[in-house]
Design a protein around this motif. Sequence first.
Motif, PDB file in Angstrom:
ATOM      1  N   ARG A  18      -2.175  -9.136  -5.432  1.00 50.90           N
ATOM      2  CA  ARG A  18      -1.862  -8.052  -6.600  1.00 50.90           C
ATOM      3  C   ARG A  18      -1.939  -6.751  -5.788  1.00 50.90           C
ATOM      4  NH1 ARG A  18      -4.237 -11.843  -9.652  1.00 50.90           N
ATOM      5  NH2 ARG A  18      -6.231 -10.551  -9.834  1.00 50.90           N
ATOM      6  N   GLY A  19      -3.054  -6.510  -4.966  1.00 46.29           N
ATOM      7  CA  GLY A  19      -3.327  -5.112  -4.342  1.00 46.29           C
ATOM      8  C   GLY A  19      -2.409  -4.703  -3.107  1.00 46.29           C
ATOM      9  N   PHE A  20      -1.459  -5.574  -2.792  1.00 46.84           N
ATOM     10  CA  PHE A  20      -0.456  -5.105  -1.822  1.00 46.84           C
ATOM     11  C   PHE A  20       0.464  -4.009  -2.542  1.00 46.84           C
ATOM     12  CE2 PHE A  20      -2.331  -7.715   1.153  1.00 46.84           C
ATOM     13  CZ  PHE A  20      -2.025  -7.081   2.295  1.00 46.84           C
ATOM     14  N   THR A  21       0.326  -2.749  -2.761  1.00 47.90           N
ATOM     15  CA  THR A  21       0.764  -1.802  -3.504  1.00 47.90           C
ATOM     16  C   THR A  21       1.449  -0.790  -2.597  1.00 47.90           C
ATOM     17  OG1 THR A  21      -1.096  -0.449  -4.006  1.00 47.90           O
ATOM     18  CG2 THR A  21      -0.419  -2.280  -5.527  1.00 47.90           C
ATOM     19  N   ARG A  22       2.084   0.011  -3.188  1.00 42.98           N
ATOM     20  CA  ARG A  22       2.564   1.360  -2.389  1.00 42.98           C
ATOM     21  C   ARG A  22       1.266   2.278  -2.020  1.00 42.98           C
ATOM     22  NH1 ARG A  22       7.042   4.940  -2.856  1.00 42.98           N
ATOM     23  NH2 ARG A  22       6.384   7.322  -2.393  1.00 42.98           N
ATOM     24  N   GLU A  23       0.231   2.394  -2.828  1.00 38.69           N
ATOM     25  CA  GLU A  23      -0.924   2.998  -2.528  1.00 38.69           C
ATOM     26  C   GLU A  23      -1.538   2.576  -1.374  1.00 38.69           C
ATOM     27  OE1 GLU A  23       0.841   4.196  -6.276  1.00 38.69           O
ATOM     28  OE2 GLU A  23       0.090   2.152  -5.901  1.00 38.69           O
ATOM     29  N   LEU A  24      -1.799   0.906  -1.347  1.00 42.59           N
ATOM     30  CA  LEU A  24      -2.266   0.329  -0.207  1.00 42.59           C
ATOM     31  C   LEU A  24      -1.544   0.690   1.018  1.00 42.59           C
ATOM     32  CD1 LEU A  24      -4.456  -1.355   1.168  1.00 42.59           C
ATOM     33  CD2 LEU A  24      -3.141  -3.579   0.476  1.00 42.59           C
ATOM     34  N   PHE A  25      -0.242   0.492   0.926  1.00 40.73           N
ATOM     35  CA  PHE A  25       0.600   0.755   2.184  1.00 40.73           C
ATOM     36  C   PHE A  25       0.495   2.177   2.710  1.00 40.73           C
ATOM     37  CE2 PHE A  25       4.597   1.774   4.065  1.00 40.73           C
ATOM     38  CZ  PHE A  25       4.974   0.703   5.025  1.00 40.73           C
ATOM     39  N   LEU A  26       0.383   3.080   1.787  1.00 43.38           N
ATOM     40  CA  LEU A  26       0.177   4.508   2.454  1.00 43.38           C
ATOM     41  C   LEU A  26      -1.178   4.293   3.000  1.00 43.38           C
ATOM     42  CD1 LEU A  26       1.899   6.520  -0.388  1.00 43.38           C
ATOM     43  CD2 LEU A  26       2.491   6.424   2.114  1.00 43.38           C
ATOM     44  N   ALA A  27      -2.261   3.868   2.301  1.00 38.40           N
ATOM     45  CA  ALA A  27      -3.743   4.011   3.055  1.00 38.40           C
ATOM     46  C   ALA A  27      -3.610   3.340   4.225  1.00 38.40           C
ATOM     47  CB  ALA A  27      -4.629   3.383   1.988  1.00 38.40           C
ATOM     48  N   LEU A  28      -2.826   2.300   4.480  1.00 40.35           N
ATOM     49  CA  LEU A  28      -3.019   1.405   5.779  1.00 40.35           C
ATOM     50  C   LEU A  28      -2.283   2.219   7.200  1.00 40.35           C
ATOM     51  CD1 LEU A  28      -1.949  -2.193   4.479  1.00 40.35           C
ATOM     52  CD2 LEU A  28      -4.447  -1.254   5.155  1.00 40.35           C
ATOM     53  N   ALA A  29      -1.573   3.210   6.708  1.00 37.73           N
ATOM     54  CA  ALA A  29      -0.784   3.959   7.692  1.00 37.73           C
ATOM     55  C   ALA A  29      -1.871   4.687   8.575  1.00 37.73           C
ATOM     56  CB  ALA A  29      -0.057   5.076   7.055  1.00 37.73           C
ATOM     57  N   PRO A  30      -1.689   4.362  10.055  1.00 32.06           N
ATOM     58  CA  PRO A  30      -2.666   5.035  11.096  1.00 32.06           C
ATOM     59  C   PRO A  30      -1.950   6.456  11.211  1.00 32.06           C
ATOM     60  CG  PRO A  30      -0.786   3.615  12.171  1.00 32.06           C
ATOM     61  CD  PRO A  30      -0.443   3.394  10.577  1.00 32.06           C
ATOM     62  N   PRO A  31      -2.862   7.265  11.752  1.00 29.69           N
ATOM     63  CA  PRO A  31      -2.384   8.614  11.941  1.00 29.69           C
ATOM     64  C   PRO A  31      -1.237   9.075  12.756  1.00 29.69           C
ATOM     65  CG  PRO A  31      -4.467   8.246  13.132  1.00 29.69           C
ATOM     66  CD  PRO A  31      -4.082   6.980  12.265  1.00 29.69           C
ATOM     67  N   PHE A  32      -0.800   7.948  13.706  1.00 28.56           N
ATOM     68  CA  PHE A  32       0.212   8.141  14.725  1.00 28.56           C
ATOM     69  C   PHE A  32       0.966   7.034  14.782  1.00 28.56           C
ATOM     70  CE2 PHE A  32       2.102   8.250  18.720  1.00 28.56           C
ATOM     71  CZ  PHE A  32       2.680   9.517  18.803  1.00 28.56           C
ATOM     72  N   VAL A 130       0.441  -1.626  19.726  1.00 25.57           N
ATOM     73  CA  VAL A 130       0.812  -2.394  18.435  1.00 25.57           C
ATOM     74  C   VAL A 130      -0.526  -3.116  17.996  1.00 25.57           C
ATOM     75  CG1 VAL A 130       2.032  -4.314  17.215  1.00 25.57           C
ATOM     76  CG2 VAL A 130       3.220  -2.824  18.937  1.00 25.57           C
ATOM     77  N   TRP A 131      -1.398  -3.623  18.733  1.00 25.88           N
ATOM     78  CA  TRP A 131      -2.787  -4.373  18.146  1.00 25.88           C
ATOM     79  C   TRP A 131      -3.577  -3.234  17.145  1.00 25.88           C
ATOM     80  CZ3 TRP A 131      -7.837  -3.715  18.908  1.00 25.88           C
ATOM     81  CH2 TRP A 131      -8.604  -4.777  18.423  1.00 25.88           C
ATOM     82  N   VAL A 132      -3.419  -1.960  18.166  1.00 26.99           N
ATOM     83  CA  VAL A 132      -4.430  -0.935  17.723  1.00 26.99           C
ATOM     84  C   VAL A 132      -3.762  -0.370  16.273  1.00 26.99           C
ATOM     85  CG1 VAL A 132      -5.175   1.596  17.908  1.00 26.99           C
ATOM     86  CG2 VAL A 132      -5.291  -0.197  19.583  1.00 26.99           C
ATOM     87  N   GLN A 133      -2.604  -0.357  15.919  1.00 29.52           N
ATOM     88  CA  GLN A 133      -1.992   0.040  14.685  1.00 29.52           C
ATOM     89  C   GLN A 133      -2.593  -1.140  13.692  1.00 29.52           C
ATOM     90  OE1 GLN A 133       0.239   2.638  14.144  1.00 29.52           O
ATOM     91  NE2 GLN A 133      -0.308   3.222  16.335  1.00 29.52           N
ATOM     92  N   PHE A 134      -2.626  -2.303  14.125  1.00 26.58           N
ATOM     93  CA  PHE A 134      -3.031  -3.119  12.991  1.00 26.58           C
ATOM     94  C   PHE A 134      -4.713  -3.197  12.796  1.00 26.58           C
ATOM     95  CE2 PHE A 134       1.462  -3.742  13.379  1.00 26.58           C
ATOM     96  CZ  PHE A 134       1.778  -4.249  11.942  1.00 26.58           C
ATOM     97  N   ALA A 135      -5.275  -3.109  14.062  1.00 25.80           N
ATOM     98  CA  ALA A 135      -6.869  -3.110  13.852  1.00 25.80           C
ATOM     99  C   ALA A 135      -7.094  -2.152  13.041  1.00 25.80           C
ATOM    100  CB  ALA A 135      -7.333  -3.338  15.504  1.00 25.80           C
ATOM    101  N   TRP A 136      -6.523  -0.868  12.997  1.00 18.79           N
ATOM    102  CA  TRP A 136      -6.790   0.329  12.035  1.00 18.79           C
ATOM    103  C   TRP A 136      -6.952  -0.310  10.659  1.00 18.79           C
ATOM    104  CZ3 TRP A 136      -7.467   5.314  12.356  1.00 18.79           C
ATOM    105  CH2 TRP A 136      -7.224   6.100  11.333  1.00 18.79           C
ATOM    106  N   ARG A 137      -6.252  -1.245  10.112  1.00 23.74           N
ATOM    107  CA  ARG A 137      -6.129  -1.855   8.769  1.00 23.74           C
ATOM    108  C   ARG A 137      -7.589  -2.381   8.527  1.00 23.74           C
ATOM    109  NH1 ARG A 137      -0.306  -4.240   7.651  1.00 23.74           N
ATOM    110  NH2 ARG A 137       0.692  -2.284   7.914  1.00 23.74           N
ATOM    111  N   ARG A 138      -8.496  -2.906   9.314  1.00 22.52           N
ATOM    112  CA  ARG A 138      -9.418  -3.901   9.016  1.00 22.52           C
ATOM    113  C   ARG A 138     -10.274  -3.130   8.026  1.00 22.52           C
ATOM    114  NH1 ARG A 138     -11.120  -7.069  14.108  1.00 22.52           N
ATOM    115  NH2 ARG A 138     -11.243  -9.084  12.553  1.00 22.52           N
ATOM    116  N   PRO A 139     -10.869  -2.030   8.501  1.00 20.82           N
ATOM    117  CA  PRO A 139     -12.025  -1.165   7.728  1.00 20.82           C
ATOM    118  C   PRO A 139     -11.348  -0.812   6.339  1.00 20.82           C
ATOM    119  CG  PRO A 139     -11.407   0.084   9.437  1.00 20.82           C
ATOM    120  CD  PRO A 139     -10.802  -1.112   9.583  1.00 20.82           C
ATOM    121  N   ILE A 140      -9.934  -0.673   6.266  1.00 23.22           N
ATOM    122  CA  ILE A 140      -9.358  -0.130   4.975  1.00 23.22           C
ATOM    123  C   ILE A 140      -9.045  -1.291   4.078  1.00 23.22           C
ATOM    124  CG2 ILE A 140      -7.105   0.640   4.058  1.00 23.22           C
ATOM    125  CD1 ILE A 140      -6.752   2.272   6.837  1.00 23.22           C
TER     126      ILE A 140
END
Length: 158
Positions: A18-32, A130-140
Amino acid sequence: MHFLLQTRVAAPPAQVWRGFTRELFLALAPPFPPFRLLRFDGCHRGDEVHLELGAGPVRRRWTALITDHGQLPDGTCYFVDEGQELPPPLRFWRHRHLMQPAPGGGTLIVEDLEYRTRFRWLDGLLYPLVWVQFAWRRPIYRRWFGQPVARATGPAPS
């Protein structure tokens, strides 16, 4: 190229789903790379997500279609996004999001990702990026869904 990245969180799978929302999607975005979210329908079959990547004159669209979602008998929730319009050099993109019940409670969020370019050597060259882009998500994920409780090891106290 195919890889799995797992993150354990405290919340149960249905709550994570249920938490996979627009807000989470934006929070998961890496800086680059910089991006702009153009459309986010959700994470159910038939929903679409549209992005514009880059800045200035170098902008590329990325559109994804949610091709499947559901819940498995073991309680695992999932959804699958597949690239429809991809920026070069990508030619194929399939991302399975699995929210599996973790042993002892909580959820194991599994990023099951497959992508291809025109060349296998380029797939490999892109892998660390690509791996770094997804590893970025872990603490989020852990901020949103809770840090898993450390399990004690060794014998139980008497």
